[in-house]
Enzyme design. Sequence first.
Site, short mmCIF file in Angstrom:
data_model
loop_
_atom_site.label_atom_id
_atom_site.label_comp_id
_atom_site.label_asym_id
_atom_site.label_seq_id
_atom_site.Cartn_x
_atom_site.Cartn_y
_atom_site.Cartn_z
N HIS A 30 12.14 2.15 7.00
CA HIS A 30 13.27 2.54 7.86
C HIS A 30 12.72 3.33 9.04
CE1 HIS A 30 13.08 6.77 6.64
NE2 HIS A 30 13.05 6.37 5.38
N ASP B 176 11.10 3.30 -15.17
CA ASP B 176 9.89 3.89 -15.76
C ASP B 176 10.16 5.32 -16.22
OD1 ASP B 176 7.17 5.24 -15.85
OD2 ASP B 176 6.58 3.18 -15.38
N SER C 36 9.86 6.69 0.62
CA SER C 36 10.24 5.57 1.47
C SER C 36 9.00 4.82 1.93
CB SER C 36 11.01 6.06 2.69
OG SER C 36 12.23 6.62 2.32
#
Length: 415
Positions: free
Chosen positions: A228, A351, A366
């Site tokens: 992003h 997980d 990110s």
Amino acid sequence: MKKRKKFFQRLTGWLTALTLLAGSAVGYYHYTLPDQFRVTAGTKLRLNQTGLSIIDTVNKEEITASALKSANQNYHAQLMLFDVIPIKTVSVKVVQEKLLVPCGTPFGIKMFTNGVMVVGVADIESAGKMINPAAVAGVKVGDIITAVNGKAVTQNSQVAKLIESSAGEPVKLSIKRNEEALTATLTPILSDVDGSYKGGLWVRDSTAGIGTVTFYDPSNGAFGGLGHGICDVDTNELMPLRSGDVISVTISGIVKGQKGRAGELRGYFNNDFPVGQLQANSEAGVYGTLNASPVPAQAIPLAAKQEVKTGAAQIYTTVDGTAPRPYGIEIESINYQDGTKTKNLVVKVTDPDLLGKTGGIVQGMSGSPIVQNGKLVGAVTHVFVNDPTRGYGILAENMLEISEKTSLESTEKAS
């Protein structure tokens, strides 16, 4: 006769139901499937939807692997339902297999803007009155000031100096607003506070932060990260890139994510020596070049969007120190539409080790690459604040598209 009539009534009902069902399926696939497909030379274009096939519009035959044996071919094809019902015409681009190194390493960003971004406008006390010169001139938060009286500006101090030296005479601001070039006339006023001329502008010329490298391209040193864009913290507008450095980072701590509050990775720049350069800041991530691969891992194939499936996958990310490791996730849904460039995937962290350390997805992760069936399929981009175990991801194919465009533009500038 009655039995025959009932039979035909039932048959008509079945046919009507099938027609409605087929029509609904055609509408659904027309809307959800992309208009463009990228396929590696020598492989078959496989669609992960039951009953779909893809037919060459020229010879009216299904496009096979042997037909796609050479790169740099382009086809017009017809998506078909049950080989009978046409859905829509699409384009097929045949490319060489692309091998990228999945990274998952943290990196620091020092970014300088192309122009200065207006992050606020303020009232100035002058002659006992409160006046906002910037607002009067029509300047808005999020505007990019590229020049003052024809002089290019890239730093806050340049804007302040030119306005202060105006002695109250109007100054012309060259502004970029949502890709539109504008001019505003601002008349500075004398401040009662410090006796200097001011324009009532709060501007920003740089930013810094931490994210995760998604991939490294060993063929040209290019990288993609974040998934992003870098936006201004006050305006949430994409910051225009003038130049930027990539700095190595060590993760030193974690603020665990909780429902209603996003967690974060905390780290520090190891030094001020750049290990790469930023060349683009887009809504789908940051791109540029690195001096070397940040990890010793082998390059793996990039997955075309149609190869990505719901189900088990792994993300590679770094939550302590500098080295990444894989963690299990589930891809819950996929948006293949061409118009959606960023939030293509919904993923869920499964997980237990990662859940125990971070609570799921946190800020700083990110760009963490997503690998499925030995291929790079995407990257994590956003966390769901009300459920930190889940978040959005971007398709790797979309990131590569921007990376290749950035590399081409940089080469053309250099030449």
